[in-house]
Structure formats: C-alpha cells, structure tokens
Design a protein around this motif. Structure first.
Motif, PDB file in Angstrom:
ATOM      1  N   THR A   1      17.460 -77.270  -9.786  1.00 23.22           N
ATOM      2  CA  THR A   1      18.579 -76.523 -10.366  1.00 23.22           C
ATOM      3  C   THR A   1      19.692 -77.500 -10.656  1.00 23.22           C
ATOM      4  OG1 THR A   1      19.457 -76.040  -8.178  1.00 23.22           O
ATOM      5  CG2 THR A   1      18.067 -74.356  -9.194  1.00 23.22           C
TER       6      THR A   1
ATOM      7  N   ASP B   1      23.938 -73.874 -11.449  1.00 23.05           N
ATOM      8  CA  ASP B   1      23.165 -72.670 -11.151  1.00 23.05           C
ATOM      9  C   ASP B   1      22.095 -72.431 -12.207  1.00 23.05           C
ATOM     10  OD1 ASP B   1      24.813 -72.163 -13.204  1.00 23.05           O
ATOM     11  OD2 ASP B   1      25.584 -70.249 -12.468  1.00 23.05           O
ATOM     12  N   GLN B   2      21.791 -73.482 -12.985  1.00 21.94           N
ATOM     13  CA  GLN B   2      20.803 -73.305 -14.039  1.00 21.94           C
ATOM     14  C   GLN B   2      19.482 -73.945 -13.636  1.00 21.94           C
ATOM     15  OE1 GLN B   2      22.394 -74.019 -18.133  1.00 21.94           O
ATOM     16  NE2 GLN B   2      24.179 -74.767 -17.016  1.00 21.94           N
TER      17      GLN B   2
ATOM     18  N   LEU C   1      17.124 -78.699 -18.921  1.00 17.54           N
ATOM     19  CA  LEU C   1      17.452 -77.342 -18.490  1.00 17.54           C
ATOM     20  C   LEU C   1      16.519 -76.379 -19.202  1.00 17.54           C
ATOM     21  CD1 LEU C   1      21.353 -77.360 -18.453  1.00 17.54           C
ATOM     22  CD2 LEU C   1      19.769 -77.626 -16.550  1.00 17.54           C
TER      23      LEU C   1
END
Lengths: 242, 226
Positions: free
Chosen positions: A203, A206-207, A227
């Motif tokens: 992560t 918070d992605q 991401l």
C-alpha cells in the motif's frame, strides 16, 4: 409627431375614460383554479425540499483545513510506508511491522519512549483504552514481530544497506497484513499492470499497489512502484543487485 | 380583542417565510382580484393576464424572504405581479396584429357586458358603454407597456403616484411623465381632442339617445354612427 399638450379638462376626460373601464369583476374561476393548483405545487415542493442547512464560512474553512491536514498526513504516512520497503530511501525499526500499519511508523523520540513503555505510540485518547484492548494489541504486535524484520533504524541504516535481501522478507510480510487484502484482490487486479519482475502487493498511503523488483542489470536492480489502476510507475529507484 | 382577529398582511408574509404552508395562500387570496384586474388591464387579454399573474404569484412565493418591510405588502405584491406582466410584454414584443377587447367575450358569457355597476342601464346604454370600453381598451394597447402600467395603476386602479412609483420601482417623476405622455397619446384616439361645443367630449361616441335600436345584437355598432 409629438403628442399634443392636453388641457386640464382634456386630461381629466382621458382619466375619466380610463377609470370607466376599470375591471371590477372577481378573478375568473378557471384562473383561480389554476392559481390554487400552482400554489399547491409550490407548497408541496417546499415541503419536499427543506431549506438546506446553512454552512458558515468559518466551518467551511475549518473543514478545508482538516481535509488538507488529512491529505498531508496521508502523504507523510505513505512516504514512511514506502521507505520501509525501499532500502534506498530508509530502513525500518523494530517496532514498526508493515507498511500497511502506517500508524505505527516511528516518527520521534517520544514514540520510542512510548515503545519502551510498552505502548505503541498511540494518542492520549487511545492510551485511555481498556486493558483488554491493550492486551489484544500486544498479542497482535507480538505476532507481527515474529516476522524476520530488519532491526536497523529507519533513517540511520539506509545508507549502510547494500542489498535488498533484508527487505524481501519484510515486503513479503506486508502482503498478508495489507488492509486491502480482504476486500481487494491485488493479485488479480494489480498484476494486470505489473511488469516483468517480482511483484509484491503493497500500500502507498491508503492506495493499493504493486512493488515490482526488476531483473538485476549491471549490478543494480530497479524497483518500480505501481498503484492499482495506473499504468505508469509512480516511484522508481535503483538498488544494488543482490 | 378577539383571538380570531384577522392577521395582517405582514404577519401572513412572515408566517410564510417561517414555513407556514397556508399563510401565502391566505395573503394572496386577499389581493387576488385586484391583482387580477391590474394584470388584465396591463396585459390586455385574459390568457396573458393569467400567465402574468401566475408568474407573479410564483415569484412572490419564492422571494417572500426578500421583502424588506419598507413598503406595504400589497404594494410589494403589486410590484411583483406588474413586473412579471411587463417582463412578459417585453418578451412578446407585441406579437398580436389586431387588438381585441380583453374581457368582452368573458363578460358576454356571463350575460353582462359592463361592470356590475351598470346593471341599471338599458340595452342602448349598454351598447354605448360596450363600444366605449372597446375603444378605450384598444387605445390602451397602443401605449408602451411602461406607460400602460402607469395609467392602469394611477388612472384605473386609483393608486397615488407615490404608490405607483413604489410598485413600478421608479421615481415619482417617472410615473408622472409616463402618465402624462400616455394620456396625451390616448387623447386623440379617444376623441378627446375633437372640436366640441365646449364640453368635454364623451369618448367620440354619439350622445346617448333613445334612438339606438334595442333589437339588434348587443355587440353591434351603433346605428346612428356616421
């Protein structure tokens, strides 16, 4: 042609004629019905759409500041998280177990004091939590610490790290602990964009994303951070080849 | 004092602003007939008058919170309705080629050709009054909307120049000027400028005599008109 100048008598005659055609009848019933219908719909519309709560400028400003702080915190936490898995940026200390548990990132001397005292750098409010919760947290922490994590200080050991070997078990340890693993299938979604190399779910902030360890080339190894949902690497660095 | 005393216009408007669902209906109902009269004379026909009055009512309903209380509520209501009518007139740009009396057909349906105060007139007098009404209303249509609105408020509805100025949201001098110019334009159309023996002419119509036939259709032209 200009209008004629009226004498007072002529002016009064025109006024009398105008007054004689004054409408004195009541409003026609069909017009009354139409107005009543319109009024009813206006009233109903007013009932259905209550007045929106007034948001003062001050509260809006406060909300904007809070949002900005939250975004800044997310960036910091994300930065700390990535430094834990990218040795070229930083290492990790023994009290922090994963990039996913970003709240546990060591930040200051105060944190180390908390750690020494058995606490985990929680806020005052969380420090007042029940002892049962603390025991549960302790047991969780012990479980996380059972993973073979590097013990070097986050910033101090970064320069001395010559290989990513100590990093790999740490990164692998992230995968089962990542908060999105239960609701987000990184293996099926993020690997679509993964490139050649060894991919590890991580992560970033918070992605959810994927860290790709490229094939070593000429004594170095490139690491790219992707991401989920984004085709290009958002961060890249080179490590010394293992 | 009775607890059932009638609430004032201002009280009703305040209640409406506070969310009372019935207050505006009661308020508008009080002034509806007079607002209708103003809309009818300003617009010139019942259909457009109904549209103008409806739009004015909607505007007043929604803009009640903007009422500052520096004028009477009825003045404010008139202002909103008249402005709605004038906006419609400006938008229409006088599309009608042939002016028609605004309410004669409506009256004919009800069996009365003139206002209720004329019920004592005989058919001949009714015919004359009908013709005069037609002529005045047709002449009124030749004015600009602003002049017409000023004359409707001042000369027809009997409001003072000051009240009309508030309703039209212009200076009193502007209302006076519009009335003056409007009357000057109407005068030749109404026969007021025609040479007479000295008395004020009676709208160019022949004097009311018993010679007018009483058996003809009530809306026919006067028989002795040259």
């Amino acid at each position: 042609m200009s209008d004629p100048e009226l004498t007072p008598e002529q002016d009064e005659a025109v006024r009398a004629l105008l007054a004689s055609v004054r409408h004195t009848d009541p409003t026609p019933p069909e017009v009354v019905a139409r107005l009543d219908e319109t009024l009813a719909s206006l009233t109903a519309e007013r009932r259905e759409v209550p007045a929106a709560p007034v948001v003062t400028l001050a509260s809006r400003r406060r909300r904007r500041v809070a949002t900005a702080l939250l975004a800044a915190a997310a960036v910091v936490v994300g930065g700390v998280g990535i430094t834990q898995v990218l040795p070229g940026l930083a290492g990790s200390d023994g009290d922090s177990s994963s990039a996913g548990s970003t709240a546990e990132a060591p930040m200051s001397a105060d944190d180390s004091e908390d750690s020494a005292g058995g606490d985990r750098g929680l806020t005052d409010q969380s420090q007042r939590s029940s002892s049962a919760d603390e025991k549960q947290d302790d047991s969780e922490r012990q479980g996380q610490e059972s993973a073979p994590l590097p013990s070097a200080s986050a910033l101090g050991a970064g320069a001395a790290l010559t290989t990513d070997e100590p990093l790999r078990p740490q990164v692998r340890a992230i995968q089962p602990q990542a908060p999105f693993t239960s609701s987000y299938d990184a293996g099926s979604a993020c690997l679509v964009v993964a490139q050649t190399g060894e991919s590890v779910a991580v992560t970033y902030g918070d992605q959810p994303g994927v860290l790709v360890f490229r094939v070593p080339d000429g004594g170095t190894q490139r690491v790219d951070l992707f991401l989920c949902g984004r085709p290009d690497a958002v961060r890249s660095l080179r490590l010394r080849a293992p | 004092m009775s607890e059932l005393r009638e609430r004032s216009d201002a009280e009703l408007l305040a209640l409406h602003v506070d969310g009372d669902p019935d207050a505006f209906g009661e308020l508008f109902g009080r002034h509806r007939d007079r607002l209708w009269a103003v809309a009818l004379r300003t617009m010139g026909n019942p259909e457009d008058a109904a549209d103008g009055l409806q739009e004015g009512m909607i505007a007043a309903f929604r803009r009640a919170g903007s009422f500052r209380g520096d004028a009477a509520v009825t003045t404010w209501l008139h202002r909103v309705v008249v402005n709605s009518c004038l906006d419609r007139l400006r938008a229409m740009k006088v599309r009608r080629a042939e002016p028609l009396p605004d309410d004669l057909e409506e009256r004919a349906d009800r069996g009365a050709l003139v206002s209720a105060t004329d019920v004592e007139l005989d058919p001949a007098q009714l015919t004359v009054a009908d013709e005069r009404r037609r002529m005045v209303l047709a002449a009124l249509r030749t004015l600009t909307p602003d002049q017409r609105a000023a004359l409707v408020l001042v000369d027809m509805e009997g409001y003072s120049v000051a009240e009309a100025a508030e309703m039209l949201d212009v200076a009193e001098g502007t209302v006076k000027s519009r009335c003056f110019r409007g009357r000057a334009k109407l005068a030749p159309l109404l026969g007021v400028l025609a040479p007479t023996g000295g008395d004020v002419p009676h709208a160019g119509n022949p004097p009311e005599t018993a010679d007018v036939p009483t058996t003809g259709p009530p809306r026919g032209p006067p028989a002795d008109r040259a």
